[in-house]
Design a protein around this motif. Sequence first.
Motif, PDB file in Angstrom:
ATOM      1  N   ALA A   1       0.834  -1.210   0.000  1.00 51.76           N
ATOM      2  CA  ALA A   1       0.000   0.000   0.000  1.00 51.76           C
ATOM      3  C   ALA A   1       0.865   1.255   0.000  1.00 51.76           C
ATOM      4  O   ALA A   1       0.539   2.255  -0.668  1.00 51.76           O
ATOM      5  CB  ALA A   1      -0.926  -0.016   1.202  1.00 51.76           C
ATOM      6  N   GLU A   2       1.954   1.244   0.753  1.00 52.04           N
ATOM      7  CA  GLU A   2       2.864   2.389   0.764  1.00 52.04           C
ATOM      8  C   GLU A   2       3.475   2.615  -0.610  1.00 52.04           C
ATOM      9  O   GLU A   2       3.630   3.763  -1.076  1.00 52.04           O
ATOM     10  CB  GLU A   2       3.959   2.179   1.807  1.00 52.04           C
ATOM     11  N   GLN A   3       3.825   1.519  -1.305  1.00 50.96           N
ATOM     12  CA  GLN A   3       4.375   1.646  -2.649  1.00 50.96           C
ATOM     13  C   GLN A   3       3.336   2.216  -3.605  1.00 50.96           C
ATOM     14  O   GLN A   3       3.643   3.092  -4.440  1.00 50.96           O
ATOM     15  CB  GLN A   3       4.868   0.280  -3.140  1.00 50.96           C
ATOM     16  N   ARG A   4       2.109   1.739  -3.493  1.00 53.10           N
ATOM     17  CA  ARG A   4       1.045   2.259  -4.357  1.00 53.10           C
ATOM     18  C   ARG A   4       0.733   3.705  -4.042  1.00 53.10           C
ATOM     19  O   ARG A   4       0.413   4.495  -4.942  1.00 53.10           O
ATOM     20  CB  ARG A   4      -0.217   1.394  -4.199  1.00 53.10           C
ATOM     21  N   PHE A   5       0.823   4.085  -2.767  1.00 58.93           N
ATOM     22  CA  PHE A   5       0.583   5.478  -2.385  1.00 58.93           C
ATOM     23  C   PHE A   5       1.646   6.396  -2.987  1.00 58.93           C
ATOM     24  O   PHE A   5       1.350   7.484  -3.517  1.00 58.93           O
ATOM     25  CB  PHE A   5       0.570   5.598  -0.859  1.00 58.93           C
ATOM     26  N   LYS A   6       2.889   5.952  -2.935  1.00 57.45           N
ATOM     27  CA  LYS A   6       3.968   6.759  -3.515  1.00 57.45           C
ATOM     28  C   LYS A   6       3.833   6.846  -5.033  1.00 57.45           C
ATOM     29  O   LYS A   6       4.227   7.851  -5.639  1.00 57.45           O
ATOM     30  CB  LYS A   6       5.311   6.139  -3.150  1.00 57.45           C
ATOM     31  N   ALA A   7       3.285   5.780  -5.631  1.00 52.73           N
ATOM     32  CA  ALA A   7       3.104   5.792  -7.078  1.00 52.73           C
ATOM     33  C   ALA A   7       1.860   6.563  -7.491  1.00 52.73           C
ATOM     34  O   ALA A   7       1.590   6.705  -8.685  1.00 52.73           O
ATOM     35  CB  ALA A   7       3.033   4.363  -7.612  1.00 52.73           C
ATOM     36  N   GLY A   8       1.075   7.035  -6.503  1.00 47.12           N
ATOM     37  CA  GLY A   8      -0.125   7.790  -6.817  1.00 47.12           C
ATOM     38  C   GLY A   8      -1.304   6.932  -7.177  1.00 47.12           C
ATOM     39  O   GLY A   8      -2.327   7.431  -7.644  1.00 47.12           O
ATOM     40  N   ASP A   9      -1.208   5.636  -6.939  1.00 49.59           N
ATOM     41  CA  ASP A   9      -2.306   4.714  -7.280  1.00 49.59           C
ATOM     42  C   ASP A   9      -3.247   4.480  -6.108  1.00 49.59           C
ATOM     43  O   ASP A   9      -4.295   3.872  -6.272  1.00 49.59           O
ATOM     44  CB  ASP A   9      -1.703   3.383  -7.752  1.00 49.59           C
TER      45      ASP A   9
END
Length: 419
Positions: free
Chosen positions: A157-165
């Motif tokens: 989720a943190e990776q997706r948040f950083k990717a703007g997804d």
Amino acid sequence: MFFSNCRRSVSALLFATGLTGVVPTLAAAPLADWQAQLYQHPKVQAAQQQAEALLWQSQQQQRGLYNPELSTSVEREGQHTNYSIGVQQTFDWSAQHDVRAEQASLLQQLAHAQYLTAVSQHAHSVLSRGLDWQRAQQRYQLLTQQQAFIQQAMQLAEQRFKAGDLGELDLQLTLLNLNQQRQVTAQAFQQLQYAQAELLSQLGQSTLDKWRLPEVFFTLNPSMLASEQRWQQHPQLSVSRLQWQLLRSDSDWQRTQTRVNPTFAIEAGESGDETVLGLSMSVPLLLTNDFSDSVKAATQSANAAEQALLAEQQQWRHRVASQLTSAQFVQRQWQQWQTTAAASQQRSRELIEQAWRTNELSTSNYLTAMQQWLESQLAGAELNHAQRQAILDWQYSSGQLTERLTPPALRGPTNATKR
């Protein structure tokens, strides 16, 4: 590429933690090794000592009731010293010895029945605590795996948040879910420690490193169902039956008190310059108390015990039938769960992952769906525990459990140690 990595990460975690629709189980233990541990417990040792005390009591019941009595007297009469010596013996004319012999036989049987009852009850308690420990262990394993999964999901989720997804709200929901899961896992760990302490106290051991449950006590097969009438020989029912027979024998004993037993005495000695030889007989006169009330009281006690025994047998009959029906039904439910879980768990997990990956599921719904998927695993563990406990309870009540136990032989009088 990012979604592909997410999917591979989640799938790898689920595979590594073993969440594949199969509830973890423990290895079975050899029956002989398990019993050797069981019989060393202080409860079993105490039951053995009490049973052996009854055997010695039964030996005492077989001995003679009246000992001969020796009497002597010396007196000075003028220049003469008079003396006498005599022996007297009470004779059993009221068949008291026969009653005591019957009681001795009943006491021998009662000793073995009480011993087997104590051993069977302790074995059932140990096995039940073992099932509780196994369930707590499985629950803790599943919740630990769930926490690891949410931690991995948090990283994704943190990776997706950083990717703007992914939005910040979804990220915070994942974090809240993770914190809640830590609390649930902590509770499961406490329950595991409690279950382990309960089992250790029943085993009298300090560790469970090499302890396993013998699977023979958790099986239900047609050959066992054909012997439903064995419950009538259950040691606990045998104890009640023997206690009733002892009370009935006690009424016979009280009846012997209403009949007199004569005492004969022979005495020889010297009085003055003459030799004296005498023979006497005495019998009690049942004038003020004929002991008839004691007979009535003992008879009523025996009748009450008989009715209590009939009630217990009737209750036991319905209990065995009910437990068998319950065990068969829960076992079918468990088998159906295994069939459906093995076929659908993998597919449902993949659908949930795919829906989250394609944004068809929000993070909140995704976490809820995975929670439900894991709760299905917990339900399987509970169902497995329920069917094993139901089979164990039926084996105990039907006498199957007792038949598989081979406790050490009682030590006592030679003629009372046979089982």
